[in-house]
Scaffold this motif. Sequence first.
Motif: not given
Length: 317
Positions: A28-29, A32-33, A58, A61-62, A70
């Motif tokens: 997830r991290e 996000g980038r 980002g 989107q998570v 998206y």
Amino acid sequence: MQQRLGTTERADRFYDDQVLDHLNERMREFVGRQEMFFLATADRHGECDSTFRAGPPGFLQVLDERTLAYPEYRGNGVMASVGNLSENPHLGILMIDFMRDRIGLHVNGRARVVVDDEMRARHPDLPVDPIPGRRAQLWVEVAVEETYIHCAKHIPHLQKVPRQASNSRAWGTDDAKRKGGDFFGAAAEAASRREDDARREDGEGREVGERRESWEPVSGSGAGSEPARGLDPAPALEPARALDPVPRPEPGVRREAVSCQDAVSCQEVVSRQETAPRPQTREVREQVEREVERVLARAQSRGPAGAEPGEFRGWFG
């Protein structure tokens, strides 16, 4: 294929160690980038399409460990990916970090297309992008089914260039030049094909017109008129040769018809093999009747003794 190539053991180990059915915390991290990803879809017939999506960090989107979303920005209007997803919801996403970690992440799942108002009503925390060209018209919501790593050994290491002016990337523009123009020359080829087709159609039209003109009859056709242009004058016809008359049979002669295999020109051949008696005239009939009366008179005088006149019935009574 794994069995054929002898990779079953390695594949089983990869499935056991690396394939998940959700996005863990590190995944997830990583999502996000990311500023871009590659997208694969197919229509209901299995015809595939691959494309590229990009945005600010980002933009993918998570929503939770099993859901991604998206935005679909304004594009060329083809809607290839969204069209495929409306027929076949399966998709594949590949994110690659070329700059820092040099690693990739696969996400496979099922998607549905959601309009912006509905998406924001369900997820009010979604950001509103300040750039008009990056404001979502639609969203694609992905139910995650499978996630796994893309190993680093074949990923090139790239570096970012210094940040350019804020207007260097024309998000949502319809300006053909700013979108890349005709970089691969496809539009030039299409224009050339259209010109060739137009010249060919024009040439064919002129040829058809010339053929029609050559076949049009000349006005005032008749004696002394010239033949139509483009056609050789028809040769004059010779007068018809008179056929030999069929011989008429003489009175009392019988005619026999024969086939074309028996006589030339299929004409009747007169046969004189048998002569029929001519019809009797009135004078001949009277003469015959008088002769019959004379013979009957002589026969009656020889009739049986004692017979009454007029009772004779012939030679044998």
